[in-house]
Design a protein around this motif. Structure first.
Motif, PDB file in Angstrom:
ATOM      1  N   ARG A   1       9.958   3.868  15.264  1.00 26.77           N
ATOM      2  CA  ARG A   1       9.413   4.576  13.878  1.00 26.77           C
ATOM      3  C   ARG A   1      10.608   5.393  13.448  1.00 26.77           C
ATOM      4  O   ARG A   1      10.707   5.633  12.240  1.00 26.77           O
ATOM      5  N   PHE A   2      11.216   6.223  14.331  1.00 24.22           N
ATOM      6  CA  PHE A   2      12.474   7.264  13.902  1.00 24.22           C
ATOM      7  C   PHE A   2      13.379   6.585  13.015  1.00 24.22           C
ATOM      8  O   PHE A   2      13.750   7.337  12.071  1.00 24.22           O
ATOM      9  N   PHE A   3      13.805   5.468  13.319  1.00 24.88           N
ATOM     10  CA  PHE A   3      15.063   4.693  12.735  1.00 24.88           C
ATOM     11  C   PHE A   3      14.385   4.139  11.369  1.00 24.88           C
ATOM     12  O   PHE A   3      15.304   4.330  10.311  1.00 24.88           O
ATOM     13  N   ILE A   4      13.330   3.720  11.520  1.00 24.69           N
ATOM     14  CA  ILE A   4      12.838   3.130  10.028  1.00 24.69           C
ATOM     15  C   ILE A   4      12.375   4.218   8.993  1.00 24.69           C
ATOM     16  O   ILE A   4      12.478   3.898   7.803  1.00 24.69           O
ATOM     17  N   GLU A   5      12.181   5.525   9.495  1.00 19.98           N
ATOM     18  CA  GLU A   5      12.086   6.741   8.421  1.00 19.98           C
ATOM     19  C   GLU A   5      13.057   6.877   7.910  1.00 19.98           C
ATOM     20  O   GLU A   5      13.184   7.384   6.748  1.00 19.98           O
ATOM     21  N   LYS A   6      14.426   6.460   8.252  1.00 21.30           N
ATOM     22  CA  LYS A   6      15.528   6.681   7.562  1.00 21.30           C
ATOM     23  C   LYS A   6      15.581   5.858   6.143  1.00 21.30           C
ATOM     24  O   LYS A   6      16.222   6.485   5.310  1.00 21.30           O
ATOM     25  N   ILE A   7      14.972   4.866   6.331  1.00 22.30           N
ATOM     26  CA  ILE A   7      15.026   4.040   4.884  1.00 22.30           C
ATOM     27  C   ILE A   7      13.606   3.832   4.263  1.00 22.30           C
ATOM     28  O   ILE A   7      13.368   2.971   3.279  1.00 22.30           O
ATOM     29  N   ARG A   8      12.808   4.852   4.755  1.00 26.16           N
ATOM     30  CA  ARG A   8      11.383   4.885   4.176  1.00 26.16           C
ATOM     31  C   ARG A   8      10.945   5.953   3.551  1.00 26.16           C
ATOM     32  O   ARG A   8      11.531   7.045   3.695  1.00 26.16           O
ATOM     33  N   VAL A   9      10.169   5.551   2.331  1.00 23.94           N
ATOM     34  CA  VAL A   9       9.754   6.770   1.628  1.00 23.94           C
ATOM     35  C   VAL A   9       8.759   7.549   2.230  1.00 23.94           C
ATOM     36  O   VAL A   9       7.881   6.878   2.736  1.00 23.94           O
TER      37      VAL A   9
ATOM     38  N   ASP B   1       0.973  -1.209  -0.006  1.00 24.88           N
ATOM     39  CA  ASP B   1      -0.246  -0.069   0.030  1.00 24.88           C
ATOM     40  C   ASP B   1       0.872   1.232   0.079  1.00 24.88           C
ATOM     41  O   ASP B   1       0.173   2.152   0.216  1.00 24.88           O
ATOM     42  N   GLY B   2       2.202   1.144  -0.293  1.00 23.42           N
ATOM     43  CA  GLY B   2       2.740   2.158  -0.316  1.00 23.42           C
ATOM     44  C   GLY B   2       3.723   2.609   1.016  1.00 23.42           C
ATOM     45  O   GLY B   2       4.618   3.495   0.669  1.00 23.42           O
ATOM     46  N   ASP B   3       3.669   1.822   1.843  1.00 23.99           N
ATOM     47  CA  ASP B   3       4.435   2.081   3.076  1.00 23.99           C
ATOM     48  C   ASP B   3       5.830   1.287   2.671  1.00 23.99           C
ATOM     49  O   ASP B   3       6.023   0.361   3.639  1.00 23.99           O
ATOM     50  N   TRP B   4       6.597   1.391   1.947  1.00 29.74           N
ATOM     51  CA  TRP B   4       7.562   1.000   1.617  1.00 29.74           C
ATOM     52  C   TRP B   4       8.840   1.556   1.786  1.00 29.74           C
ATOM     53  O   TRP B   4       8.638   2.862   2.050  1.00 29.74           O
ATOM     54  N   GLY B   5      10.045   1.203   1.303  1.00 35.39           N
ATOM     55  CA  GLY B   5      11.317   2.033   1.703  1.00 35.39           C
ATOM     56  C   GLY B   5      11.848   2.607   0.565  1.00 35.39           C
ATOM     57  O   GLY B   5      11.299   2.440  -0.616  1.00 35.39           O
ATOM     58  N   ILE B   6      13.117   2.957   0.633  1.00 39.54           N
ATOM     59  CA  ILE B   6      13.748   3.561  -0.420  1.00 39.54           C
ATOM     60  C   ILE B   6      14.195   2.731  -1.403  1.00 39.54           C
ATOM     61  O   ILE B   6      14.423   1.665  -0.775  1.00 39.54           O
ATOM     62  N   VAL B   7      14.752   3.086  -2.591  1.00 44.72           N
ATOM     63  CA  VAL B   7      15.681   2.035  -3.389  1.00 44.72           C
ATOM     64  C   VAL B   7      16.727   1.552  -2.737  1.00 44.72           C
ATOM     65  O   VAL B   7      17.584   2.025  -1.993  1.00 44.72           O
ATOM     66  N   ASN B   8      16.806   0.111  -2.808  1.00 40.89           N
ATOM     67  CA  ASN B   8      17.725  -0.643  -1.959  1.00 40.89           C
ATOM     68  C   ASN B   8      18.649  -1.231  -3.296  1.00 40.89           C
ATOM     69  O   ASN B   8      18.403  -2.470  -3.909  1.00 40.89           O
ATOM     70  N   THR B   9      19.802  -0.609  -3.514  1.00 43.11           N
ATOM     71  CA  THR B   9      20.694  -1.405  -4.490  1.00 43.11           C
ATOM     72  C   THR B   9      22.080  -2.050  -3.797  1.00 43.11           C
ATOM     73  O   THR B   9      22.877  -2.551  -4.603  1.00 43.11           O
TER      74      THR B   9
ATOM     75  N   MET C   1       9.057  17.687   5.664  1.00 38.84           N
ATOM     76  CA  MET C   1       8.700  19.085   6.069  1.00 38.84           C
ATOM     77  C   MET C   1       9.914  20.170   6.012  1.00 38.84           C
ATOM     78  O   MET C   1      11.182  19.738   6.265  1.00 38.84           O
ATOM     79  N   ASN C   2       9.550  21.255   6.246  1.00 40.91           N
ATOM     80  CA  ASN C   2      10.450  22.295   6.247  1.00 40.91           C
ATOM     81  C   ASN C   2      10.168  22.955   7.820  1.00 40.91           C
ATOM     82  O   ASN C   2       9.298  23.771   7.923  1.00 40.91           O
ATOM     83  N   LEU C   3      10.977  22.388   8.650  1.00 44.93           N
ATOM     84  CA  LEU C   3      10.911  22.956  10.192  1.00 44.93           C
ATOM     85  C   LEU C   3      11.926  23.492  10.550  1.00 44.93           C
ATOM     86  O   LEU C   3      13.197  22.848  11.010  1.00 44.93           O
ATOM     87  N   LEU C   4      12.173  24.823  10.698  1.00 50.24           N
ATOM     88  CA  LEU C   4      13.352  25.279  11.539  1.00 50.24           C
ATOM     89  C   LEU C   4      14.684  24.850  10.919  1.00 50.24           C
ATOM     90  O   LEU C   4      15.664  24.839  11.542  1.00 50.24           O
ATOM     91  N   GLY C   5      14.717  24.983   9.455  1.00 51.41           N
ATOM     92  CA  GLY C   5      15.825  24.840   8.723  1.00 51.41           C
ATOM     93  C   GLY C   5      16.317  23.259   8.500  1.00 51.41           C
ATOM     94  O   GLY C   5      17.051  22.945   7.931  1.00 51.41           O
ATOM     95  N   PHE C   6      15.324  22.332   9.122  1.00 52.32           N
ATOM     96  CA  PHE C   6      15.612  20.829   8.906  1.00 52.32           C
ATOM     97  C   PHE C   6      14.503  20.419   8.121  1.00 52.32           C
ATOM     98  O   PHE C   6      13.443  21.091   7.799  1.00 52.32           O
ATOM     99  N   ASN C   7      14.442  19.179   7.477  1.00 52.33           N
ATOM    100  CA  ASN C   7      13.604  18.507   6.886  1.00 52.33           C
ATOM    101  C   ASN C   7      13.304  17.145   7.163  1.00 52.33           C
ATOM    102  O   ASN C   7      13.598  16.302   6.570  1.00 52.33           O
ATOM    103  N   PRO C   8      12.777  17.099   8.452  1.00 50.30           N
ATOM    104  CA  PRO C   8      12.041  15.620   8.998  1.00 50.30           C
ATOM    105  C   PRO C   8      10.877  15.423   8.303  1.00 50.30           C
ATOM    106  O   PRO C   8      10.230  16.311   7.707  1.00 50.30           O
ATOM    107  N   THR C   9      10.393  14.252   8.575  1.00 52.03           N
ATOM    108  CA  THR C   9       9.137  13.572   7.978  1.00 52.03           C
ATOM    109  C   THR C   9       8.316  13.920   9.092  1.00 52.03           C
ATOM    110  O   THR C   9       8.825  14.197  10.305  1.00 52.03           O
ATOM    111  N   GLN C  10       6.959  13.833   8.713  1.00 56.61           N
ATOM    112  CA  GLN C  10       5.900  13.922   9.942  1.00 56.61           C
ATOM    113  C   GLN C  10       6.088  13.115  11.003  1.00 56.61           C
ATOM    114  O   GLN C  10       6.177  13.257  12.025  1.00 56.61           O
ATOM    115  N   ALA C  11       6.246  11.710  10.571  1.00 55.45           N
ATOM    116  CA  ALA C  11       6.448  10.553  11.267  1.00 55.45           C
ATOM    117  C   ALA C  11       7.837  10.760  12.123  1.00 55.45           C
ATOM    118  O   ALA C  11       7.754  10.421  13.489  1.00 55.45           O
ATOM    119  N   GLU C  12       8.862  11.399  11.589  1.00 62.92           N
ATOM    120  CA  GLU C  12      10.220  11.765  12.702  1.00 62.92           C
ATOM    121  C   GLU C  12       9.602  12.873  13.673  1.00 62.92           C
ATOM    122  O   GLU C  12      10.067  12.685  14.937  1.00 62.92           O
TER     123      GLU C  12
END
Length: 387
Positions: free
Chosen positions: A336-344, A242-250, A348-359
Motif C-alpha cells: 500500500r505504501f508504494f501504490i500511494e505514490k501513484i494514487r490520488v 469508485d475513485g480509487d484510481w491513480g494520478i494522471v499517466n501521460t 496530511m500535514n505531519l511534522l513538516g511532511f505531507n503523507p497520505t493517511q494510508a502512507e
C-alpha cells in the motif's frame, strides 16, 4: 465501467435485466470478498484443529424454549427493513429504478410491504421455536470448535469493517465532511480499507478472547484470508470506478502487448460520475475522467493476489505461530505504501511532511509487523520447521 450489474450484463451478454440495477458492482465484489475470506478462514482453522493446535469449548445452551419477545421483535425489524426498502425496489417507477441507491438512502419506502414481511418473519420464528418446544426446557452441552464460529467472525468483520471504513474516510476528508455531512453519512461511496481493517480487528480480538480462541493461531489463519479479500475487493473498485484510481499517466506505454486500460484509463461511466460528460451519452453514469490515470486498483488486485499465494504457501512452515500475521502486516504495508505514490489521495500535514493517511498507516503496519516478528522470535525461540 459497470456501476451496477445491469450495465455489466447488458454490455457483456447483451441482456436487459432492470432488476440488476439494484446490485452495485462494488458491493457485489465486496460480498464475494467476504465469502472467499470466510472459506479460507474456515479451511485454515479446521486444518489447525486437526493438527491439534486448536481445541473446542463446551457451552451450555437452553433448548425447548418458546420464542422470546426479543427474538420476535428482532425478526420483525429484519423483515420490515427487507420489505420496506429492498422488496420495494421492484415496485418503483421506471425513472426511480435508474437511481435505486438514492431510494435506499432516503426515508422513502413501502409500508405495507415492510409490515407484511416483518410479520411474516416474526411468525416464522414463532413457528420454528414452537416446533422444537419442550414441556420443560432443558440445558444441553454443545461443543464449539473455532471454525464453527467463522460465521460470527464474518458478521463482526462486516459490521465493524464498514463502520470503520466510513469513519476513516470521514476523518481523511474532515474539512469537506463538515461542509457536506449528508454526502458522507448517507452515501455508499467513500470507504477506507485501513479504517475497516483496524475496527474489524479490534472487534474480532475481543470476540476471540471472550470465546477462548488462541490469538496467534487465529491471526495466522486470518492473514491469507484478508489478503485474498483485499484483492477481490479491489476488483470491485476498478470495475465500478469508485475513485480509487491513480494520478494522471501521460507516460508512453512500455509494452505493445499491454492493453491500454492496464496502463492508463479514463474510467468511463464511473459510479462516482466524476470527470467530464461522454459525448452522445444520456442518463446516469455518463462521465469519464478528462485524462487517463493509472488503474491503481487493478495493480493492487494483482499484487495482493500474488501476496496471498506467498502467505498461503508459508502457512504450514513459518514459525513461530503468529509470524504469518506479522508477515501479512509487513507485506500489506509495503504494497500500500508504494501504490500511494501513484494514487490520488488527500495529503496530511505531519511534522513538516505531507503523507497520505494510508502512507502513515502503512508505515505503522510495517513497523508493527517487524516488532511483532522480533518479539515472537525472542519469546518462543523457534526456527522455521514443518508443521
Amino acid at each position: 465501467m459497470y456501476p451496477n450489474l445491469y450495465y455489466a450484463f447488458k454490455d457483456l451478454f447483451g441482456v436487459d435485466v432492470p432488476a440488476l440495477r439494484f446490485v452495485n458492482s462494488f458491493g457485489f465484489f465486496v460480498a464475494l470478498a467476504f465469502l472467499a475470506a470466510a472459506s479460507i478462514l474456515t479451511a485454515e482453522l479446521r486444518r489447525k484443529s486437526k493438527a491439534g493446535l486448536l481445541q473446542p469449548v463446551d457451552e451450555q445452551v437452553m433448548v425447548g424454549q418458546p420464542a422470546t419477545l426479543w427474538e420476535l421483535l428482532t425478526n420483525f425489524i429484519l423483515g420490515f427493513v427487507l420489505g420496506y426498502k429492498i422488496l420495494a425496489l421492484f415496485f418503483l417507477s421506471a425513472d426511480a429504478k435508474e437511481d435505486p441507491q438514492t431510494f435506499i438512502f432516503s426515508s422513502q419506502g413501502n409500508w405495507p410491504l415492510g409490515i407484511g414481511v416483518g410479520l411474516l418473519f416474526a411468525g416464522l420464528k414463532w413457528w420454528e421455536k414452537r416446533k422444537h418446544q419442550l414441556p420443560q426446557p432443558e440445558k444441553r452441552t454443545i461443543r464449539m470448535w473455532p471454525h464453527d464460529r467463522v460465521g460470527e467472525i464474518t458478521i463482526l468483520a462486516l459490521i465493524f469493517g464498514l463502520v470503520g471504513a466510513k469513519l476513516f474516510d470521514i476523518f481523511e476528508n474532515w474539512s469537506d465532511f463538515l461542509q457536506h455531512p449528508d454526502a458522507y453519512l448517507l452515501s455508499p461511496a467513500g470507504l477506507t480499507f485501513y479504517g475497516g481493517l483496524i475496527c474489524a480487528a479490534i472487534a474480532i480480538l475481543i470476540f476471540a478472547r471472550k470465546n477462548k480462541i488462541p490469538l496467534r493461531h487465529l491471526a495466522d489463519a486470518v492473514a491469507p484470508a484478508l489478503m485474498l479479500a483485499y484483492a477481490i475487493g479491489r476488483i470491485g473498485c476498478h470495475v465500478a470506478g469508485d475513485g480509487d484510481w491513480g494520478i494522471v499517466n501521460t507516460n508512453p506505454k512500455p509494452f505493445d502487448w499491454l492493453p491500454d486500460w492496464m496502463w492508463a484509463y479514463n474510467y468511463p461511466h464511473n459510479v462516482n460520475e466524476a470527470g467530464v460528460p461522454i459525448p452522445g451519452c444520456t442518463g446516469r453514469y455518463c462521465n469519464q475522467l478528462p485524462q487517463a490515470v493509472y488503474p491503481t486498483a487493478f495493480y493492487e488486485t494483482i499484487a495482493s493476489t500474488l501476496l496471498f499465494f506467498v502467505l498461503w504457501s508459508l502457512r504450514k512452515t513459518l514459525k513461530p505461530y503468529g509470524a504469518i500475521f506479522a508477515l501479512y502486516l509487513i507485506l500489506n504495508g509495503i504494497e500500500r505504501f508504494f501504490i500511494e505514490k501513484i494514487r490520488v489521495n488527500n495529503e496530511m500535514n505531519l511534522l513538516g511532511f505531507n503523507p497520505t493517511q494510508a502512507e502513515v498507516i502503512s508505515v505503522c503496519l510495517i513497523l508493527t509487523g517487524i516488532i511483532l516478528w522480533i518479539f515472537l522470535a525472542k519469546k518462543y525461540n523457534t526456527r522455521t520447521v514443518k508443521a
